[in-house]
Design an enzyme around this catalytic site. Structure first.
Site, PDB file in Angstrom:
ATOM      1  N   LYS A   1       0.852  -1.202   0.000  1.00 37.95           N
ATOM      2  CA  LYS A   1       0.000   0.000   0.000  1.00 37.95           C
ATOM      3  C   LYS A   1       0.878   1.239   0.000  1.00 37.95           C
ATOM      4  O   LYS A   1       1.660   1.457   0.930  1.00 37.95           O
ATOM      5  CB  LYS A   1      -0.926   0.008   1.229  1.00 37.95           C
TER       6      LYS A   1
ATOM      7  N   ASP B   1      -2.272  10.220   3.891  1.00 34.58           N
ATOM      8  CA  ASP B   1      -3.694   9.884   4.026  1.00 34.58           C
ATOM      9  C   ASP B   1      -4.383  10.890   4.934  1.00 34.58           C
ATOM     10  O   ASP B   1      -4.326  10.780   6.159  1.00 34.58           O
ATOM     11  CB  ASP B   1      -3.850   8.460   4.584  1.00 34.58           C
TER      12      ASP B   1
ATOM     13  N   LYS C   1      -9.827  12.991   8.377  1.00 35.58           N
ATOM     14  CA  LYS C   1      -9.386  12.514   9.693  1.00 35.58           C
ATOM     15  C   LYS C   1      -9.290  13.679  10.671  1.00 35.58           C
ATOM     16  O   LYS C   1      -9.076  14.818  10.250  1.00 35.58           O
ATOM     17  CB  LYS C   1      -7.987  11.875   9.569  1.00 35.58           C
TER      18      LYS C   1
ATOM     19  N   ASP D   1       1.715   6.115   5.689  1.00 31.65           N
ATOM     20  CA  ASP D   1       0.695   5.228   5.137  1.00 31.65           C
ATOM     21  C   ASP D   1       1.179   4.542   3.851  1.00 31.65           C
ATOM     22  O   ASP D   1       0.410   3.862   3.186  1.00 31.65           O
ATOM     23  CB  ASP D   1      -0.601   6.018   4.899  1.00 31.65           C
TER      24      ASP D   1
ATOM     25  N   ASP E   1     -11.936   7.493   3.502  1.00 34.57           N
ATOM     26  CA  ASP E   1     -10.783   7.152   4.335  1.00 34.57           C
ATOM     27  C   ASP E   1     -10.449   5.652   4.242  1.00 34.57           C
ATOM     28  O   ASP E   1      -9.412   5.211   4.724  1.00 34.57           O
ATOM     29  CB  ASP E   1     -11.057   7.557   5.790  1.00 34.57           C
TER      30      ASP E   1
ATOM     31  N   GLU F   1      -9.308   4.092   1.798  1.00 38.33           N
ATOM     32  CA  GLU F   1      -8.711   4.249   0.469  1.00 38.33           C
ATOM     33  C   GLU F   1      -7.686   3.167   0.148  1.00 38.33           C
ATOM     34  O   GLU F   1      -7.487   2.830  -1.015  1.00 38.33           O
ATOM     35  CB  GLU F   1      -8.059   5.640   0.359  1.00 38.33           C
TER      36      GLU F   1
ATOM     37  N   ARG G   1      -7.672  -0.065   0.651  1.00 38.17           N
ATOM     38  CA  ARG G   1      -8.257  -1.257   0.020  1.00 38.17           C
ATOM     39  C   ARG G   1      -8.614  -0.988  -1.436  1.00 38.17           C
ATOM     40  O   ARG G   1      -8.636  -1.895  -2.254  1.00 38.17           O
ATOM     41  CB  ARG G   1      -9.462  -1.722   0.854  1.00 38.17           C
TER      42      ARG G   1
HETATM   43  N1  BES Z   1      -4.303   4.468   6.889  1.00 42.64           N
HETATM   44  C1  BES Z   1      -5.489   4.250   7.640  1.00 42.64           C
HETATM   45  C2  BES Z   1      -5.322   3.187   8.744  1.00 42.64           C
HETATM   46  C3  BES Z   1      -4.412   3.529   9.882  1.00 42.64           C
HETATM   47  C4  BES Z   1      -4.919   4.119  11.028  1.00 42.64           C
HETATM   48  C5  BES Z   1      -3.091   3.181   9.856  1.00 42.64           C
HETATM   49  C6  BES Z   1      -4.093   4.390  12.091  1.00 42.64           C
HETATM   50  C7  BES Z   1      -2.265   3.450  10.925  1.00 42.64           C
HETATM   51  C8  BES Z   1      -2.763   4.053  12.049  1.00 42.64           C
HETATM   52  C9  BES Z   1      -6.598   3.763   6.718  1.00 42.64           C
HETATM   53  O1  BES Z   1      -6.577   4.279   5.439  1.00 42.64           O
HETATM   54  C10 BES Z   1      -7.891   4.170   7.318  1.00 42.64           C
HETATM   55  O2  BES Z   1      -8.131   5.332   7.407  1.00 42.64           O
HETATM   56  N2  BES Z   1      -8.706   3.184   7.722  1.00 42.64           N
HETATM   57  C11 BES Z   1      -9.962   3.459   8.297  1.00 42.64           C
HETATM   58  C12 BES Z   1     -10.957   2.543   7.670  1.00 42.64           C
HETATM   59  C13 BES Z   1     -12.382   2.877   7.981  1.00 42.64           C
HETATM   60  C14 BES Z   1     -12.762   4.196   7.358  1.00 42.64           C
HETATM   61  C15 BES Z   1     -13.276   1.791   7.451  1.00 42.64           C
HETATM   62  C16 BES Z   1      -9.850   3.201   9.807  1.00 42.64           C
HETATM   63  O3  BES Z   1      -9.149   2.291  10.220  1.00 42.64           O
HETATM   64  O4  BES Z   1     -10.451   3.970  10.548  1.00 42.64           O
HETATM   65 ZN    ZN Z   2      -4.762   4.844   4.727  1.00 44.01          ZN
HETATM   66 MN    MN Z   3      -7.528   6.113   5.280  1.00 42.62          MN
END
Ligand code: BES
Ligand code: ZN
Ligand code: MN
Length: 522
Positions: free
Chosen positions: A287, A292, A299, A310, A369, A371, A373
């Site tokens: 990834k 992000d 966020k 990220d 967010d 993104e 996947r």
């Molecule tokens: N890059 C983030 C996940 C992340 C969060 C990595 C904290 C490291 C530390 C990812 O893109 C994300 O935002 N995931 C969301 C998914 C949700 C919107 C379904 C999450 O985990 O909140």
């Molecule tokens: Zn992310």
């Molecule tokens: Mn994200």
């Protein structure tokens, strides 16, 4: 840092510091540590009478893992300093502990301003490690432990070790130690390269500059590198990559790095003249979200700076491919790195959008967010054209995985194939990178059914790590399904302390597991 191997006694080696070790609870040091102790003795040549024994007797050093002590030698031996590093209890000893002890000792030497540092190989005596494995661990630990990221500092008041001298007295072990030290250097440099990409500021490292770095690295180590620009990505119909990228002024990139097993191009034979068991490649996917923000589903601003990491999965693939080429491993391996920046803007994709992915599946966007996947899905589908033997993707995918497994503790593993999952788990275990398998239950698939499209990109907060993995599986399953493993490494971006071979900042998680996996029989 230059790494050399010499056939010498450690106590006779000239350097700014020499490094020896001690198991916890040992009161009379033996082996090379004993020889140094004796050389630093008051009553000539009596074992257990030297400066290291004295340190133990006084209770100032117990040999706990990552404990270090510095002894000044007052001209008794050529080196002015001895650094003693703790290995912990003998019964708890592992190659990873050798790696950690080496990291702690070498970082201490660096902090003292040492330029030339000599070390013995930890754990090949009473520790019971094979000389090659022990030398590799010592060099990996040393180079990773001494890593510093100073690219963005305006002053160059840098302390750096110039030469690491690996010292071995037993000439019969020398060839194995040289081989291990060489491999350790290549692997540690690859981990450090990944760390540097992760630590680099996101205004400097964005999709175009990451792709450039990949091209330069590939040219240097001899990998084939193809970079798809936005036009090529559009032509390939990678709808997920395009959707995430469209909100950013930085266009996306899709990097393909290819390593051919030696001799495979022409004769399908390895260097040793043996037929290669399988020319179907391993594929590693990372990834690569260079920043992000969350996009329109933005966020909270607190700690958002950490989202420069990220792209840690992408960095792991970059580092692994660098090392695999450097080691010239007898296996075909392909790295796929989708690169985007996830920004909110008037052009950004939005919740409610329906995106047609490269596979043809349609995805309703619930959260912009989610993104990672979206870009991984296209890469997982793209991988099918190579008829892979096995695929691993690495991603900082979900906060839910951090909640489940902790920060800096372990990454999560999902897989559709037990044998492949076990190969990945074994590689991680052998390299001391913690990885824990989680279930890919079909129930998670039910949570991402959409009323408007084939699937949706978020199943909500509950079970978020499982639903994200199942989303990815929807692009693996069916026609041309391959053995697949997904590593959610969201908790493994940064270390907040200097410990063992970890230094504050990017961990560089995953590089060593992937390199070890590429060496596995599968
Ligand atoms: N890059 C983030 C996940 C992340 C969060 C990595 C904290 C490291 C530390 C990812 O893109 C994300 O935002 N995931 C969301 C998914 C949700 C919107 C379904 C999450 O985990 O909140
Ligand atoms: Zn992310
Ligand atoms: Mn994200």
């Amino acid at each position: 840092m230059q790494v050399t191997v010499v056939n010498k006694q450690i106590q006779a080696t000239a350097a700014d510091a020499i490094i020896v070790n001690l198991f916890e609870g040992v009161t009379t040091p033996g082996g090379a540590t004993g020889a140094v102790d004796t050389a630093l003795g008051s009553s000539d040549g009596v074992p257990g009478s030297g400066a290291i024994s004295r340190l133990i007797q006084l209770g100032d050093f117990t040999g706990k893992l990552n404990e270090v002590a510095v002894i000044y030698t007052h001209g008794l031996i050529p080196a002015p300093r001895v650094i003693v590093t703790g290995l912990g209890k003998r019964e708890d000893f592992t190659p990873d502990r050798a790696r950690q002890a080496s990291g702690s000792a070498v970082r201490k030497a660096r902090d003292l301003g040492c330029k030339r540092v000599a070390t013995i190989v930890h754990g090949s005596g009473i520790g019971g490690l094979q000389p090659r494995e022990a030398a590799q661990a010592a060099v990996e630990g040393a180079l990773m432990g001494a890593y510093q990221f100073r690219e963005h500092k305006s002053k160059n008041d840098n302390k750096a070790i110039e030469e690491l001298i690996v010292v071995e007295y037993d000439a019969a072990k020398l060839a194995e130690i040289e081989a291990g030290a060489h491999a350790g250097q290549i692997i540690a440099e690859a981990v450090n390269a990944a760390r540097t990409l992760i630590n680099r500021a996101p205004n400097v490292l964005h999709p175009e500059t990451f792709a450039q770095a990949a091209q330069e690295m590939a040219a240097r180590v001899g990998l084939k590198c193809t970079v798809l620009t936005e036009a090529g990505i559009a032509e390939a119909r990678m709808g997920g990559v395009l959707a995430v990228a469209q909100g950013s002024a930085h266009p996306p990139r899709f990097v393909v790095l290819e390593h051919e097993a030696p001799g495979e191009e022409g004769s399908r034979e390895s260097e040793a003249g043996l037929p290669t068991p399988d020319s179907r490649p391993f594929i590693f996917i990372g990834k690569g979200v260079t920043f992000d923000t969350g996009g329109i589903s933005i966020k909270p601003s607190e700690n958002m700076q950490s989202m420069k990491a990220d792209m840690s999965g992408a960095a792991a693939v970059f580092g692994a491919m660098q090392a695999i080429a450097g080691l010239n491993l007898p296996r075909r391996v392909i790295g796929l790195i989708p690169l985007v920046e996830n920004m909110p803007s008037d052009r950004a994709y939005r919740p409610g959008d329906v995106i047609t992915m490269m596979s043809g599946l349609t995805v309703e966007i619930i959260s912009t967010d989610a993104e990672g996947r979206m870009i991984l899905a296209d890469a997982l589908h793209y991988a099918k054209r190579f008829n892979p033997r096995g695929v691993v993707d690495l991603a900082t995918l979900t906060g839910a995985c951090v909640v489940a497994l902790g920060e800096g503790v372990a990454a999560g593993l999902f897989s559709n194939d037990d044998a492949w999952a076990n190969a990945v788990l074994r590689a991680a275990e052998e390299q001391g990178e913690k990885l824990w398998r989680l279930p890919l239950y079909p129930e998670y698939g039910d949570k991402i059914k959409s009323d408007y499209a084939d699937i949706k990109n978020s199943g909500g907060r509950v079970g978020g790590v499982g639903t994200s993995a199942y989303f990815l599986y929807r692009f693996v399953e069916g026609k041309d399904e391959y053995p697949w493993a997904h590593i959610d490494m969201a908790g493994m971006m940064f270390s907040n302390e200097n410990r063992g071979y970890l230094v504050k900042g990017a961990i560089g998680y995953g590089v060593r597991t992937l390199v070890r996996l590429a060496q596995a029989a599968f």
